[in-house]
Scaffold this active site. Sequence first.
Site, PDB file in Angstrom:
ATOM      1  N   CYS A 159     -10.611  -6.991   7.469  1.00 53.50           N
ATOM      2  CA  CYS A 159     -11.240  -6.464   6.253  1.00 53.50           C
ATOM      3  C   CYS A 159     -12.564  -7.168   5.968  1.00 53.50           C
ATOM      4  O   CYS A 159     -13.497  -6.575   5.429  1.00 53.50           O
ATOM      5  CB  CYS A 159     -10.291  -6.601   5.069  1.00 53.50           C
ATOM      6  SG  CYS A 159      -9.680  -8.285   4.796  1.00 53.50           S
TER       7      CYS A 159
ATOM      8  N   HIS B 142      -7.240 -10.838   1.093  1.00 53.30           N
ATOM      9  CA  HIS B 142      -7.791  -9.509   1.351  1.00 53.30           C
ATOM     10  C   HIS B 142      -9.166  -9.412   0.718  1.00 53.30           C
ATOM     11  O   HIS B 142      -9.390  -9.890  -0.404  1.00 53.30           O
ATOM     12  CB  HIS B 142      -6.865  -8.435   0.781  1.00 53.30           C
ATOM     13  CG  HIS B 142      -7.269  -7.042   1.151  1.00 53.30           C
ATOM     14  ND1 HIS B 142      -7.541  -6.670   2.451  1.00 53.30           N
ATOM     15  CD2 HIS B 142      -7.458  -5.932   0.396  1.00 53.30           C
ATOM     16  CE1 HIS B 142      -7.872  -5.396   2.478  1.00 53.30           C
ATOM     17  NE2 HIS B 142      -7.826  -4.923   1.237  1.00 53.30           N
TER      18      HIS B 142
ATOM     19  N   ASN C 262     -11.756  -0.517  -1.568  1.00 51.59           N
ATOM     20  CA  ASN C 262     -10.744  -1.172  -0.753  1.00 51.59           C
ATOM     21  C   ASN C 262     -10.821  -0.604   0.665  1.00 51.59           C
ATOM     22  O   ASN C 262     -10.668   0.602   0.854  1.00 51.59           O
ATOM     23  CB  ASN C 262      -9.352  -0.921  -1.345  1.00 51.59           C
ATOM     24  CG  ASN C 262      -8.250  -1.667  -0.607  1.00 51.59           C
ATOM     25  OD1 ASN C 262      -8.482  -2.287   0.417  1.00 51.59           O
ATOM     26  ND2 ASN C 262      -7.037  -1.581  -1.129  1.00 51.59           N
TER      27      ASN C 262
END
Length: 666
Positions: A75, A244, A269
């Site tokens: 990510c 994250h 996201n």
Amino acid sequence: MKAEGRAECGGEALFEDPDFPPEDTSLFHDRSTPIARLQADITWRRPQEICQTPALFPDNNNNLGHAKQGLLGDCWFLCACTFLLKNKHLLNKVLPPDQPQWGSSRYRGSFQFCFWQQGHWTNVKIDDLLPCINSTLCFSRCHSPSAFWVALLEKAYAKLHGSYERLWAGQVSEALVDLTGGLAERWSLGVLGSEKEQRPEQDSDQVRRRGLDLNLLYSVKDELAISCSTHSSPGGASELGQYHALSVMEWLDVKTLSGSEALLLRIRNPWGRCSWVGAWTESGSGWSSIDRASALELQSRVTEGEFWLDETEFMTLFDDVTVGFPISEDGHLKSIYTGNLLTHNHHTAGRWMKGHSAGGSRNSSSYSSNPKYWFKVCERGEVLVSLIQHRKWRHTEKYAQTPLENGDNTKHQHYQAIALHMWKVEKKRFNLSRMLNKPPCASTHCHAYEREVILHGQLEPGYYLLIPSTYQPGAEAHFLIRVFASSSTSLCALKSPAPSLPLTIDGEWETSFFRGSWVEGTTAGGSRNFPSYLQNPCFPFTVSAESTETAGVNVTVTLHQSRPDTDLHPIGFHMYKNHKVSPEQTFPRDKDLVASCVPHCYTQDVSLTCCLSAGAYTIVPSTYQPDCPADFTLSLARKIHRKVVKSQEMLGRTIQEISHISVMQS
């Protein structure tokens, strides 16, 4: 594992990269991540085998070109990719335009990418065979199923790192620098001065933990990259899990019906789904507090994987924020503090080498042996100095069982704890030991296990000394120092000069040599921090009254240890004035100390030049730690008050030349 797509185009076989083949070696490093379970299911396919009309980017819909995370924990990299879509000139730098694509007669199954690495842009060529499960991309992709720029960029970045698995867990700041060649800083959203931050890496400087102030960034908010990350799972964000990273797409002030203002942030996201239940999600209560038309307009901006939240929710949900500096189309960095273009830049490479230049932190006696750099500021201006170290890859056997979800452990595996300190000096000739005892004019304040640390300030014209360091003495790494400034500057390495003596027309210098040894258990007493210091060898000498008749330096002492560069001890010495002593007193007293060559340094030679009054003295050489055996030589040069004979005879000139050569070599 099968590799599909070995097709031909125009009678020519499509390119297959021999350096990053469609095999397990390209997928895995040590099989310590969850993707190891996919080994038997992965096949390699080209985009034309995955969809009918593949393209690098989707047509007429920029949102569909954004990255969507797959089964790989990268990510952090995808958040940096989001910044490229907002900056066409940076995207063209990383992915050079006009490359032949599918359907073109020039297409041969290969693509070129560029990444910034340690001061230079590095070309990476790949084939377009991509890891799939059941004909679907198993790692990152675009929201559009027919767009492949993200998947190909991810493959090129994996090749740069050695495998896809090496992209599991990382820092957004690193990816931003690799994709832009600029700077990125990580700011904290946690409690300032929290106990968690009081790490053993802190040195003697005051530790300051920078907190985020969005107002500071407001003037450049539409140009910079912002990513936020969470290290835990606060209420309302149970899906996020640990470590994250998400992207901040925009933020703005909104007028409420009561007349106040609310700061709202739109978050993306990379998982491609909303992961927050708060006041500003689709059916949240926050929208009733603002004008309905404004509420509908803001809600219409939200695409797949995005959501709004306010500043309070933002500070609660996330632990830190990474800010990537804007870069102009001309390639100049723009300051996030002032909005100024930093049009002057330099970089220079260096290395911390054990036993030579890895001196450790300011707490260490060997600090002064670290690499040193002259930095000249020609006129007052804003300056950013970056210290970036090469990544060290972990050893498979040692770390195979280490859980990669722990971000702190990952950083400790790959990097040394590093810091950068700066002192302003009045002139190029100065006493290093004396200067290092003063507080620096600017620093990164504490050693951090980061790839890059950054120093910022408004600097006056003049000379500055930069010293990069690791926390631990002897810790080895290659590094790069970069300077970005709004005004003219220069940067160069400081060469450690050989000990030199002043030459005068009305006198000479006489050099004497003493040889000795530090012997473990007897004469290797260590520094004055240890009771065994009294065991060190002592060397007496005298300064004549005649040598003090003229002002200036009259004594130079050099200590040389006889050990290889790869196995040096930190060495130094002290000088004491002798007085009449009782028979039982054989060692100089602390109150008689007149000069010191400290801190102890990991070098072959240390030297001290001074002006001493007439009298008797003693030199005590030592290593920093006791019981460090070595042979050494002590050279003592004293000024002799004697006129040089200006003879016209050849013999006279020869004597004078020999005298001067002896002086220069001592």
